[in-house]
Design a protein around this motif. Structure first.
Motif, PDB file in Angstrom:
ATOM      1  N   VAL A  48      16.965   1.751 -13.356  1.00 52.60           N
ATOM      2  CA  VAL A  48      17.881   2.366 -14.315  1.00 52.60           C
ATOM      3  C   VAL A  48      17.303   2.220 -15.718  1.00 52.60           C
ATOM      4  N   ILE A  49      17.251   3.342 -16.437  1.00 51.59           N
ATOM      5  CA  ILE A  49      16.754   3.365 -17.816  1.00 51.59           C
ATOM      6  C   ILE A  49      17.859   3.937 -18.697  1.00 51.59           C
ATOM      7  N   TYR A  50      18.198   3.225 -19.773  1.00 56.04           N
ATOM      8  CA  TYR A  50      19.208   3.705 -20.711  1.00 56.04           C
ATOM      9  C   TYR A  50      18.519   4.323 -21.929  1.00 56.04           C
ATOM     10  N   THR A  51      19.078   5.415 -22.432  1.00 52.86           N
ATOM     11  CA  THR A  51      18.509   6.002 -23.651  1.00 52.86           C
ATOM     12  C   THR A  51      18.787   5.113 -24.853  1.00 52.86           C
ATOM     13  N   ARG A  52      19.889   4.388 -24.818  1.00 59.58           N
ATOM     14  CA  ARG A  52      20.158   3.384 -25.847  1.00 59.58           C
ATOM     15  C   ARG A  52      20.854   2.198 -25.185  1.00 59.58           C
ATOM     16  N   THR A  53      20.603   1.013 -25.717  1.00 60.62           N
ATOM     17  CA  THR A  53      21.219  -0.180 -25.138  1.00 60.62           C
ATOM     18  C   THR A  53      22.198  -0.831 -26.101  1.00 60.62           C
ATOM     19  N   ASP A  54      22.399  -0.206 -27.255  1.00 61.32           N
ATOM     20  CA  ASP A  54      23.359  -0.723 -28.226  1.00 61.32           C
ATOM     21  C   ASP A  54      23.902   0.444 -29.046  1.00 61.32           C
ATOM     22  N   ASP A  55      24.635   0.133 -30.086  1.00 61.88           N
ATOM     23  CA  ASP A  55      25.283   1.162 -30.902  1.00 61.88           C
ATOM     24  C   ASP A  55      24.312   1.708 -31.949  1.00 61.88           C
ATOM     25  N   ARG A  56      23.431   2.610 -31.521  1.00 66.22           N
ATOM     26  CA  ARG A  56      22.464   3.208 -32.443  1.00 66.22           C
ATOM     27  C   ARG A  56      22.438   4.723 -32.293  1.00 66.22           C
ATOM     28  N   TYR A  57      21.961   5.380 -33.324  1.00 63.36           N
ATOM     29  CA  TYR A  57      21.874   6.840 -33.305  1.00 63.36           C
ATOM     30  C   TYR A  57      20.537   7.286 -32.722  1.00 63.36           C
ATOM     31  N   LEU A  58      20.591   8.259 -31.826  1.00 56.65           N
ATOM     32  CA  LEU A  58      19.402   8.918 -31.292  1.00 56.65           C
ATOM     33  C   LEU A  58      19.632  10.414 -31.325  1.00 56.65           C
ATOM     34  N   SER A  59      18.609  11.171 -31.697  1.00 55.29           N
ATOM     35  CA  SER A  59      18.748  12.623 -31.662  1.00 55.29           C
ATOM     36  C   SER A  59      18.772  13.097 -30.215  1.00 55.29           C
ATOM     37  N   LEU A  60      19.249  14.295 -29.996  1.00 58.88           N
ATOM     38  CA  LEU A  60      19.297  14.845 -28.643  1.00 58.88           C
ATOM     39  C   LEU A  60      17.891  14.976 -28.070  1.00 58.88           C
ATOM     40  N   GLU A  61      16.938  15.362 -28.936  1.00 60.08           N
ATOM     41  CA  GLU A  61      15.549  15.512 -28.502  1.00 60.08           C
ATOM     42  C   GLU A  61      14.952  14.164 -28.090  1.00 60.08           C
ATOM     43  N   GLU A  62      15.296  13.106 -28.822  1.00 64.15           N
ATOM     44  CA  GLU A  62      14.802  11.775 -28.481  1.00 64.15           C
ATOM     45  C   GLU A  62      15.319  11.323 -27.123  1.00 64.15           C
ATOM     46  N   ARG A  63      16.559  11.640 -26.838  1.00 64.68           N
ATOM     47  CA  ARG A  63      17.150  11.266 -25.553  1.00 64.68           C
ATOM     48  C   ARG A  63      16.420  11.948 -24.396  1.00 64.68           C
ATOM     49  N   ALA A  64      16.168  13.234 -24.557  1.00 61.30           N
ATOM     50  CA  ALA A  64      15.443  13.976 -23.521  1.00 61.30           C
ATOM     51  C   ALA A  64      14.014  13.457 -23.369  1.00 61.30           C
ATOM     52  N   GLU A  65      13.384  13.118 -24.490  1.00 62.07           N
ATOM     53  CA  GLU A  65      12.000  12.641 -24.462  1.00 62.07           C
ATOM     54  C   GLU A  65      11.878  11.300 -23.728  1.00 62.07           C
ATOM     55  N   ILE A  66      12.879  10.434 -23.868  1.00 58.27           N
ATOM     56  CA  ILE A  66      12.873   9.155 -23.146  1.00 58.27           C
ATOM     57  C   ILE A  66      12.810   9.411 -21.642  1.00 58.27           C
ATOM     58  N   ALA A  67      13.613  10.352 -21.181  1.00 59.79           N
ATOM     59  CA  ALA A  67      13.635  10.682 -19.750  1.00 59.79           C
ATOM     60  C   ALA A  67      12.324  11.323 -19.311  1.00 59.79           C
ATOM     61  N   ASN A  68      11.785  12.205 -20.134  1.00 63.73           N
ATOM     62  CA  ASN A  68      10.540  12.888 -19.792  1.00 63.73           C
ATOM     63  C   ASN A  68       9.370  11.908 -19.724  1.00 63.73           C
ATOM     64  N   LYS A  69       9.277  11.020 -20.696  1.00 61.61           N
ATOM     65  CA  LYS A  69       8.190  10.032 -20.719  1.00 61.61           C
ATOM     66  C   LYS A  69       8.285   9.070 -19.543  1.00 61.61           C
ATOM     67  N   ALA A  70       9.493   8.760 -19.120  1.00 61.63           N
ATOM     68  CA  ALA A  70       9.695   7.835 -18.006  1.00 61.63           C
ATOM     69  C   ALA A  70       9.392   8.479 -16.657  1.00 61.63           C
ATOM     70  N   GLY A  71       9.295   9.799 -16.639  1.00 66.50           N
ATOM     71  CA  GLY A  71       9.112  10.499 -15.372  1.00 66.50           C
ATOM     72  C   GLY A  71      10.315  10.332 -14.470  1.00 66.50           C
ATOM     73  N   ALA A  72      11.494  10.436 -15.069  1.00 64.59           N
ATOM     74  CA  ALA A  72      12.746  10.185 -14.349  1.00 64.59           C
ATOM     75  C   ALA A  72      12.979  11.206 -13.239  1.00 64.59           C
ATOM     76  N   ASP A  73      13.683  10.762 -12.219  1.00 64.51           N
ATOM     77  CA  ASP A  73      14.072  11.650 -11.120  1.00 64.51           C
ATOM     78  C   ASP A  73      15.384  12.363 -11.413  1.00 64.51           C
ATOM     79  N   PHE A  74      16.174  11.767 -12.318  1.00 61.61           N
ATOM     80  CA  PHE A  74      17.482  12.362 -12.641  1.00 61.61           C
ATOM     81  C   PHE A  74      17.937  11.856 -13.999  1.00 61.61           C
ATOM     82  N   PHE A  75      18.585  12.743 -14.749  1.00 64.25           N
ATOM     83  CA  PHE A  75      19.107  12.420 -16.080  1.00 64.25           C
ATOM     84  C   PHE A  75      20.609  12.654 -16.088  1.00 64.25           C
ATOM     85  N   LEU A  76      21.353  11.648 -16.528  1.00 66.31           N
ATOM     86  CA  LEU A  76      22.813  11.747 -16.604  1.00 66.31           C
ATOM     87  C   LEU A  76      23.271  11.430 -18.016  1.00 66.31           C
ATOM     88  N   SER A  77      24.014  12.332 -18.628  1.00 71.36           N
ATOM     89  CA  SER A  77      24.557  12.115 -19.967  1.00 71.36           C
ATOM     90  C   SER A  77      26.079  12.044 -19.878  1.00 71.36           C
TER      91      SER A  77
END
Length: 226
Positions: A46-75
Protein backbone atom coordinates in the motif's frame (compact mmCIF):
# COMPACT_ATOMS: atom_id res chain seq x y z
CA UNK A 1 0.26 -5.93 -6.01
CA UNK A 2 0.80 -2.21 -5.54
CA UNK A 3 -2.22 -0.15 -4.52
CA UNK A 4 -1.95 3.63 -4.32
CA UNK A 5 -4.51 5.26 -2.03
CA UNK A 6 -5.02 8.98 -2.48
CA UNK A 7 -6.52 10.86 0.47
CA UNK A 8 -8.29 13.67 -1.36
CA UNK A 9 -7.28 17.30 -0.61
CA UNK A 10 -5.01 18.25 2.33
CA UNK A 11 -2.96 21.11 3.74
CA UNK A 12 -4.15 24.48 2.46
CA UNK A 13 -6.91 22.71 0.51
CA UNK A 14 -9.57 21.49 2.98
CA UNK A 15 -11.88 20.25 0.24
CA UNK A 16 -15.59 20.42 0.95
CA UNK A 17 -16.61 21.82 4.35
CA UNK A 18 -19.91 21.56 6.19
CA UNK A 19 -21.66 20.60 9.41
CA UNK A 20 -18.44 20.93 11.41
CA UNK A 21 -16.55 18.56 9.09
CA UNK A 22 -13.70 18.97 6.59
CA UNK A 23 -13.26 16.68 3.62
CA UNK A 24 -9.48 16.44 4.01
CA UNK A 25 -9.83 15.03 7.54
CA UNK A 26 -12.41 12.43 6.59
CA UNK A 27 -10.53 11.23 3.52
CA UNK A 28 -7.38 10.79 5.61
CA UNK A 29 -9.25 8.67 8.16
CA UNK A 30 -11.00 6.53 5.55
CA UNK A 31 -7.91 6.13 3.38
CA UNK A 32 -5.74 4.99 6.29
CA UNK A 33 -8.40 2.47 7.33
CA UNK A 34 -8.50 1.06 3.78
CA UNK A 35 -4.72 0.75 3.73
CA UNK A 36 -4.66 -1.02 7.09
CA UNK A 37 -7.29 -3.49 5.92
CA UNK A 38 -5.47 -4.24 2.67
CA UNK A 39 -2.27 -4.81 4.63
CA UNK A 40 -3.81 -8.04 5.94
CA UNK A 41 -3.57 -9.65 2.50
CA UNK A 42 -0.73 -11.51 0.82
CA UNK A 43 1.55 -9.74 -1.64
CA UNK A 44 0.00 -6.31 -1.08
CA UNK A 45 1.99 -3.08 -0.98
CA UNK A 46 0.00 0.00 0.00
CA UNK A 47 1.33 3.42 -1.04
CA UNK A 48 -0.29 6.66 0.14
CA UNK A 49 -0.03 9.86 -1.89
CA UNK A 50 0.20 11.71 1.41
CA UNK A 51 0.70 10.48 4.95
CA UNK A 52 -0.21 13.68 6.77
CA UNK A 53 -2.10 16.94 6.32
CA UNK A 54 -0.22 18.41 3.35
CA UNK A 55 -1.12 19.88 -0.01
CA UNK A 56 -0.36 17.97 -3.21
CA UNK A 57 -1.36 18.97 -6.72
CA UNK A 58 -3.51 16.58 -8.71
CA UNK A 59 -0.59 16.00 -11.10
CA UNK A 60 1.71 15.12 -8.19
CA UNK A 61 -0.76 12.54 -6.94
CA UNK A 62 -0.95 10.86 -10.33
CA UNK A 63 2.84 10.98 -10.70
CA UNK A 64 3.33 9.14 -7.38
CA UNK A 65 1.22 6.28 -8.71
CA UNK A 66 2.93 6.29 -12.10
CA UNK A 67 6.45 6.26 -10.63
CA UNK A 68 5.50 3.42 -8.28
CA UNK A 69 4.22 1.31 -11.16
CA UNK A 70 0.98 0.81 -9.27
CA UNK A 71 -1.55 -1.82 -10.26
CA UNK A 72 -4.48 0.31 -9.10
CA UNK A 73 -5.13 3.90 -8.01
CA UNK A 74 -7.92 4.84 -5.61
CA UNK A 75 -8.83 8.43 -4.74
CA UNK A 76 -11.17 8.89 -1.77
CA UNK A 77 -13.42 11.98 -1.55
CA UNK A 78 -16.48 13.40 0.20
CA UNK A 79 -19.11 15.12 -1.94
CA UNK A 80 -20.87 18.49 -1.60
CA UNK A 81 -23.57 20.40 -3.42
CA UNK A 82 -26.79 19.54 -1.66
CA UNK A 83 -27.22 15.93 -2.74
CA UNK A 84 -27.05 12.69 -0.83
CA UNK A 85 -25.51 9.26 -1.28
CA UNK A 86 -22.53 7.52 -2.86
CA UNK A 87 -21.10 7.55 -6.39
CA UNK A 88 -17.92 6.38 -8.10
CA UNK A 89 -16.00 7.63 -11.14
CA UNK A 90 -13.62 6.36 -13.80
CA UNK A 91 -12.07 8.47 -16.57
CA UNK A 92 -14.49 9.50 -19.31
CA UNK A 93 -11.94 8.88 -22.04
CA UNK A 94 -10.40 5.64 -23.22
CA UNK A 95 -10.27 3.18 -20.30
CA UNK A 96 -9.54 -0.53 -20.13
CA UNK A 97 -12.15 -3.20 -19.61
CA UNK A 98 -10.35 -4.01 -16.37
CA UNK A 99 -11.05 -0.47 -15.12
CA UNK A 100 -14.76 -0.89 -15.79
CA UNK A 101 -14.77 -4.31 -14.14
CA UNK A 102 -13.00 -2.97 -11.05
CA UNK A 103 -15.46 -0.09 -10.78
CA UNK A 104 -18.41 -2.50 -10.99
CA UNK A 105 -17.09 -4.76 -8.23
CA UNK A 106 -15.82 -2.06 -5.86
CA UNK A 107 -18.92 0.12 -6.24
CA UNK A 108 -21.14 -2.85 -5.41
CA UNK A 109 -19.11 -3.82 -2.34
CA UNK A 110 -19.17 -0.25 -0.99
CA UNK A 111 -22.93 -0.04 -1.38
CA UNK A 112 -23.30 -3.37 0.45
CA UNK A 113 -21.09 -2.13 3.28
CA UNK A 114 -22.72 1.26 3.89
CA UNK A 115 -26.29 0.03 3.90
CA UNK A 116 -29.25 2.37 3.57
CA UNK A 117 -27.60 5.05 1.42
CA UNK A 118 -28.69 6.34 -1.97
CA UNK A 119 -26.75 4.80 -4.87
CA UNK A 120 -25.99 7.69 -7.23
CA UNK A 121 -24.44 5.36 -9.76
CA UNK A 122 -21.23 4.48 -11.56
CA UNK A 123 -20.10 7.51 -13.52
CA UNK A 124 -17.32 8.88 -15.73
CA UNK A 125 -15.54 12.22 -15.51
CA UNK A 126 -12.47 14.05 -16.80
CA UNK A 127 -10.80 14.25 -13.39
CA UNK A 128 -7.03 14.79 -13.49
CA UNK A 129 -6.17 11.92 -11.15
CA UNK A 130 -8.16 9.57 -13.40
CA UNK A 131 -6.86 11.04 -16.66
CA UNK A 132 -3.16 11.27 -15.72
CA UNK A 133 -2.70 7.88 -14.04
CA UNK A 134 -1.39 5.08 -16.25
CA UNK A 135 -3.18 2.24 -14.47
CA UNK A 136 -6.83 1.42 -13.66
CA UNK A 137 -8.07 4.24 -11.44
CA UNK A 138 -11.21 4.92 -9.44
CA UNK A 139 -12.45 7.98 -7.55
CA UNK A 140 -15.18 7.63 -4.94
CA UNK A 141 -17.47 10.32 -3.51
CA UNK A 142 -18.65 9.12 -0.11
CA UNK A 143 -21.82 11.00 0.87
CA UNK A 144 -22.38 14.77 1.06
CA UNK A 145 -20.67 16.80 3.75
CA UNK A 146 -23.26 19.62 3.44
CA UNK A 147 -26.24 17.30 3.86
CA UNK A 148 -27.18 17.11 7.59
CA UNK A 149 -28.28 13.47 7.37
CA UNK A 150 -25.15 12.38 5.49
CA UNK A 151 -22.96 14.45 7.83
CA UNK A 152 -24.40 12.67 10.86
CA UNK A 153 -23.27 9.38 9.35
CA UNK A 154 -19.83 10.80 8.53
CA UNK A 155 -19.37 11.83 12.17
CA UNK A 156 -19.65 8.16 13.18
CA UNK A 157 -16.37 6.24 13.42
CA UNK A 158 -18.34 3.04 12.82
CA UNK A 159 -19.75 4.40 9.57
CA UNK A 160 -16.28 5.47 8.38
CA UNK A 161 -15.13 1.90 9.07
CA UNK A 162 -18.03 0.62 6.96
CA UNK A 163 -16.99 2.89 4.08
CA UNK A 164 -13.39 1.69 4.38
CA UNK A 165 -14.47 -1.94 4.62
CA UNK A 166 -16.50 -1.61 1.41
CA UNK A 167 -13.52 -0.15 -0.47
CA UNK A 168 -11.12 -2.79 0.87
CA UNK A 169 -13.45 -5.71 0.21
CA UNK A 170 -14.12 -4.41 -3.28
CA UNK A 171 -10.40 -4.37 -4.04
CA UNK A 172 -9.95 -7.81 -2.46
CA UNK A 173 -12.72 -9.22 -4.62
CA UNK A 174 -11.65 -7.41 -7.81
CA UNK A 175 -8.04 -8.56 -7.54
CA UNK A 176 -8.62 -11.97 -5.94
CA UNK A 177 -6.46 -11.22 -2.90
CA UNK A 178 -5.83 -13.85 -0.25
CA UNK A 179 -5.68 -13.22 3.49
CA UNK A 180 -2.32 -13.71 5.16
CA UNK A 181 -2.10 -16.91 7.18
CA UNK A 182 -1.54 -16.18 10.83
CA UNK A 183 1.28 -18.12 12.48
CA UNK A 184 0.25 -20.01 15.57
CA UNK A 185 2.10 -18.57 18.59
CA UNK A 186 4.60 -20.92 20.19
CA UNK A 187 3.57 -21.94 23.71
CA UNK A 188 5.54 -20.35 26.51
CA UNK A 189 7.39 -22.57 28.94
CA UNK A 190 4.87 -21.57 31.60
CA UNK A 191 2.05 -22.80 29.33
CA UNK A 192 3.50 -26.30 29.02
CA UNK A 193 2.54 -29.11 31.32
CA UNK A 194 5.59 -30.21 33.29
CA UNK A 195 6.23 -33.77 34.41
CA UNK A 196 8.34 -34.76 37.44
CA UNK A 197 10.63 -37.77 36.96
CA UNK A 198 12.19 -39.56 39.92
CA UNK A 199 15.17 -41.67 38.86
CA UNK A 200 15.89 -43.39 42.15
CA UNK A 201 17.42 -43.12 45.61
CA UNK A 202 21.12 -43.42 46.43
CA UNK A 203 22.71 -44.51 49.73
CA UNK A 204 25.87 -42.64 48.71
CA UNK A 205 25.27 -38.90 48.25
CA UNK A 206 28.29 -38.67 45.93
CA UNK A 207 26.59 -41.01 43.46
CA UNK A 208 23.44 -38.88 43.57
CA UNK A 209 25.46 -35.73 42.95
CA UNK A 210 27.31 -37.35 40.04
CA UNK A 211 24.05 -38.29 38.29
CA UNK A 212 22.62 -34.86 39.00
CA UNK A 213 25.59 -33.20 37.28
CA UNK A 214 25.20 -35.42 34.22
CA UNK A 215 21.50 -34.55 33.95
CA UNK A 216 22.19 -30.83 34.37
CA UNK A 217 24.65 -30.95 31.45
CA UNK A 218 21.82 -32.25 29.29
CA UNK A 219 19.58 -29.35 30.33
CA UNK A 220 17.34 -31.09 32.84
CA UNK A 221 16.30 -29.23 35.99
CA UNK A 222 17.65 -31.35 38.83
CA UNK A 223 17.71 -31.02 42.58
CA UNK A 224 18.70 -33.43 45.32
CA UNK A 225 16.39 -34.15 48.21
CA UNK A 226 17.76 -35.35 51.58
Amino acid sequence: MKFVIDWGHGGSDPGAVGNGLREKDLTMKIGKMIGDMLGEYEGVQVIYTRTDDRYLSLEERAEIANKAGADFFLSVHINAGGGTGFESYVYNGNVSQATIAYQNVIHQEIMKAIGNVRDRGKKRANYAVLRETRMPALLTENLFIDNPSDATKLKSEQFLLQIAHGHAQGIVKAFGLKKKTKQQPQPKVSDKKLYRVQVGAFSDRKNAEKLAEELKKKGYPVYIVG
